[in-house]
Design a protein around this motif. Structure first.
Motif, PDB file in Angstrom:
ATOM      1  N   THR A 197       0.794  -1.222   0.000  1.00 41.49           N
ATOM      2  CA  THR A 197       0.000   0.000   0.000  1.00 41.49           C
ATOM      3  C   THR A 197       0.829   1.276   0.000  1.00 41.49           C
ATOM      4  OG1 THR A 197      -1.925  -1.065   0.987  1.00 41.49           O
ATOM      5  CG2 THR A 197      -1.749   1.323   1.240  1.00 41.49           C
ATOM      6  N   ASN A 201       1.419   3.564  -3.465  1.00 42.90           N
ATOM      7  CA  ASN A 201       0.830   4.903  -3.504  1.00 42.90           C
ATOM      8  C   ASN A 201       1.890   5.963  -3.760  1.00 42.90           C
ATOM      9  OD1 ASN A 201      -2.267   5.292  -2.744  1.00 42.90           O
ATOM     10  ND2 ASN A 201      -1.547   3.459  -1.670  1.00 42.90           N
ATOM     11  N   ASP A 235      -4.907  -0.740  -0.638  1.00 42.38           N
ATOM     12  CA  ASP A 235      -5.712   0.474  -0.572  1.00 42.38           C
ATOM     13  C   ASP A 235      -5.112   1.542  -1.469  1.00 42.38           C
ATOM     14  OD1 ASP A 235      -7.491  -0.572   1.329  1.00 42.38           O
ATOM     15  OD2 ASP A 235      -6.156  -0.020   2.986  1.00 42.38           O
ATOM     16  N   TYR A 236      -5.988   2.228  -2.177  1.00 36.19           N
ATOM     17  CA  TYR A 236      -5.576   3.401  -2.946  1.00 36.19           C
ATOM     18  C   TYR A 236      -5.883   4.642  -2.105  1.00 36.19           C
ATOM     19  CZ  TYR A 236      -5.901   0.226  -7.015  1.00 36.19           C
ATOM     20  OH  TYR A 236      -5.751  -0.814  -7.907  1.00 36.19           O
ATOM     21  N   TYR A 237      -4.950   5.567  -2.024  1.00 33.34           N
ATOM     22  CA  TYR A 237      -5.171   6.789  -1.263  1.00 33.34           C
ATOM     23  C   TYR A 237      -5.831   7.842  -2.158  1.00 33.34           C
ATOM     24  CZ  TYR A 237      -1.959   4.804   2.236  1.00 33.34           C
ATOM     25  OH  TYR A 237      -1.368   3.990   3.179  1.00 33.34           O
ATOM     26  N   ASP A 239      -8.164  10.147  -1.841  1.00 33.49           N
ATOM     27  CA  ASP A 239      -8.285  11.544  -1.423  1.00 33.49           C
ATOM     28  C   ASP A 239      -6.957  12.284  -1.557  1.00 33.49           C
ATOM     29  OD1 ASP A 239     -10.978  11.304  -0.898  1.00 33.49           O
ATOM     30  OD2 ASP A 239     -10.701  10.867   1.235  1.00 33.49           O
ATOM     31  N   THR A 240      -5.874  11.603  -1.253  1.00 33.70           N
ATOM     32  CA  THR A 240      -4.551  12.221  -1.396  1.00 33.70           C
ATOM     33  C   THR A 240      -4.240  12.448  -2.868  1.00 33.70           C
ATOM     34  OG1 THR A 240      -3.844  11.026   0.590  1.00 33.70           O
ATOM     35  CG2 THR A 240      -2.118  12.034  -0.751  1.00 33.70           C
ATOM     36  N   TRP A 241      -4.596  11.485  -3.700  1.00 30.21           N
ATOM     37  CA  TRP A 241      -4.391  11.650  -5.151  1.00 30.21           C
ATOM     38  C   TRP A 241      -5.170  12.862  -5.661  1.00 30.21           C
ATOM     39  CZ3 TRP A 241      -5.345   6.014  -7.331  1.00 30.21           C
ATOM     40  CH2 TRP A 241      -4.425   5.129  -6.756  1.00 30.21           C
TER      41      TRP A 241
END
Length: 546
Positions: A197, A201, A235-237, A239-241
């Motif tokens: 993860t 990311n 998990d893909y972040y 919101d950060t992306w």
């Protein structure tokens, strides 16, 4: 307005003033003056301006309050663009596959006649003003020389490893005045760090930064939650992306299953729901797990502005395959009615072939598609009509919100009714018999999406009003088809609205290719009634949604 004295007598003279105020029509007022040595006409004018305050005649009624949610400037620009062209290109093009494994040798990628300018020129000539490239698909192969992986064009024989598809496309789009978007797949079947993860990311955001800082202005960033069975769990972040994208390209919209700026319509056939709201609740959606029915219709109670994008391919597959043929221009026109004609943006995929060109058969179909649309929509058959309305904001003499605004192209002028009315109707005298089978209506979406249900009716030869078509949502654009009618007069009636409805444009057209035997694409009334009952509104304001 002052006119010259009517007499040159030294004892007295008369002059005339033409006065108009908001409460007084234009009147001619005669004033008789007996001058003295200290009194001249110039001295009288300030006094008269107080007695007759002319400035009242230029006061305007302000625009109505917008109804939340509203589109951002990038979202508004995106929706006004109507259509975009998707370009799926990569090793899959050369291996005759759809989902690459991530293990294809980079040597397979060698488009010997690659020409990005041809791609963009085909798009522009066909009426598309935005192109979106799969800079990296699920196989992980990068169409630019990324500094974070060797699995890219720099490891291919194409241009001896010195090529850059993204760079060439960005240059061509800039030169031809076409906007550029990029797709960067979150799922990466090649990189070893996928599944870890934190590490992945960081890797993904580094590649995103390369794309958004090295190729000029990017108008759309496209990503999704697609994963195949057996894909590594991580998990893909998101919101950060999203924050990174908006920081690096503040003018870009972000597409995903659930926004934040545009959403997937819920299918890959290019068809939106008959009811389609730009309103949406992002909290009720999850990337990779959104209810497709919710995506298709949106939400009249939604707190977020997330309009839908309809993606569909001109061919059966998303990548080019020698055994496949493109859809016909008539098929594309039908898709256009069901996507761009239902408050969505049509994203049509046109995959380049192994030579690195848009295939000649695809280019031909696209040109025919353009000519079909031009033959139908290039002229509004109601352009010379005389529109009147049931009421006008600021009074019938108001020019800013008058009914004639519905004949002006664009969404920035509009008809607005007087407040607290229950009848919202625009009547159009066509000036003579007109035959048509397509109806177009637009809302000024910068003021919010309002119309819940409407119908259009014509005055028949017997002097009776006959309902021709019914619809629900309008938004940026609504197109309705029906059997050809001939009429001298028509009425557009809003049956339900979130607040006072606003109408930016009305048009009628003749689609000579419409098969009357299979053109029953308008409501019989039942569905629109269900919508009104669902949101608690029949010809009234939807207070809970305002």
């Amino acid at each position: 307005m002052y006119t010259a004295p009517s007499s040159s007598s030294s004892s007295s003279f008369e002059f005339s003033l033409f006065i108009s105020t908001t409460t007084m029509p234009i009147n001619k007022v005669k004033v008789k003056v007996k001058p003295t040595s200290h009194l001249h006409l110039l001295h009288l004018l300030p006094i008269l301006s107080i007695l007759f305050p002319l400035s009242q005649s230029i006061l305007q009624k302000p625009p109505p309050l917008p109804i939340l949610p509203l589109p951002s400037a990038p979202q508004l620009q995106w929706q006004l663009s109507d259509m975009a062209m998707f370009l799926h290109f990569g090793p899959n093009t050369f291996t005759d596959s759809e989902w690459g494994t991530g293990h294809a040798d980079p040597s397979v990628f060698n488009p010997t006649r690659f020409n990005a300018t041809q791609w963009v020129q085909v798009a522009k000539d066909s009426g598309f003003n935005r192109v979106i490239l799969t800079a990296k698909h699920h196989d992980g192969f990068c169409l630019w020389p990324s500094n974070y992986t060797n699995y890219s064009v720099k490891s291919s024989p194409w241009r001896n490893g010195n090529g850059d598809v993204v760079g060439d496309l960005a240059a061509a789009a800039s030169k031809l005045g076409v906007s550029l978007g990029l797709y960067l797949s979150p799922w990466d079947r090649h990189e070893d760090c996928y599944g870890k993860t934190l590490e992945y990311n960081e890797f993904y955001m580094a590649q995103m930064t390369e794309l958004l800082t090295g190729y000029g202005e990017i108008k759309e960033v496209w990503l999704d939650g697609a994963k195949g069975e057996g894909a590594k769990d991580m998990d893909y972040y998101f919101d950060t992306w999203f924050d990174l994208i908006h920081q690096l390209q503040p003018g870009a919209v972000i597409f995903s299953d659930a926004g934040p700026d545009t959403r997937w319509v819920g299918d890959e056939g290019g068809e939106a729901g008959f009811t389609c709201w730009s309103l949406f609740n992002r909290s009720d959606a999850k990337i990779g797990g959104t209810d497709t029915r919710y995506s298709q219709g949106g939400d009249p109670y939604g707190h977020d502005w997330v309009p839908a994008e309809c993606d569909v391919s001109i061919r059966p597959g998303w990548f080019w395959h020698p055994s496949e043929a493109p859809k016909s221009a008539r098929q594309l026109l039908d898709i256009y009615y069901k996507s761009a004609g239902r408050n969505c943006l049509l994203l049509l995929n046109v995959p380049p072939n192994t030579l690195g060109l848009v295939s000649s058969e695809d280019a031909r179909v696209l040109r025919e598609f353009y000519e079909l649309r031009r033959s139908i929509f290039s002229y509004n058959l109601a352009a010379n009509s005389t529109p009147t309305a049931s009421s006008t904001r600021g009074g019938s003499s108001s020019s800013r919100f008058g009914a004639y605004n519905v004949l002006r192209e664009g969404v920035y002028t509009y008809w607005a009714p007087e407040e607290n009315r229950s009848n919202w109707t625009i009547h159009m005298d066509l000036g003579g018999p007109v035959s048509f089978n397509v109806f177009r209506v637009q809302e000024p979406i910068q003021m919010g999406q309002r119309i819940i249900a409407f119908h259009m009716e014509v005055l028949n030869a017997a002097g009776q009003w006959k309902v021709v078509a019914k619809g629900t949502t309008v938004g940026y654009q609504r197109l309705l088809q029906f059997r050809t009618v001939q009429a001298k007069q028509l009425r557009f009636v809003v049956d339900g609205s979130r607040g006072d409805p606003l109408v930016a444009y009305i048009g009628v057209y003749k689609d000579q290719y419409l098969d009357s035997g299979s053109s029953q694409r308008f409501f019989n009334g039942t569905a629109s009634q269900v919508i009104l009952e669902k949101v608690g509104c029949k010809h009234s304001h939807l207070a809970a949604a305002v």
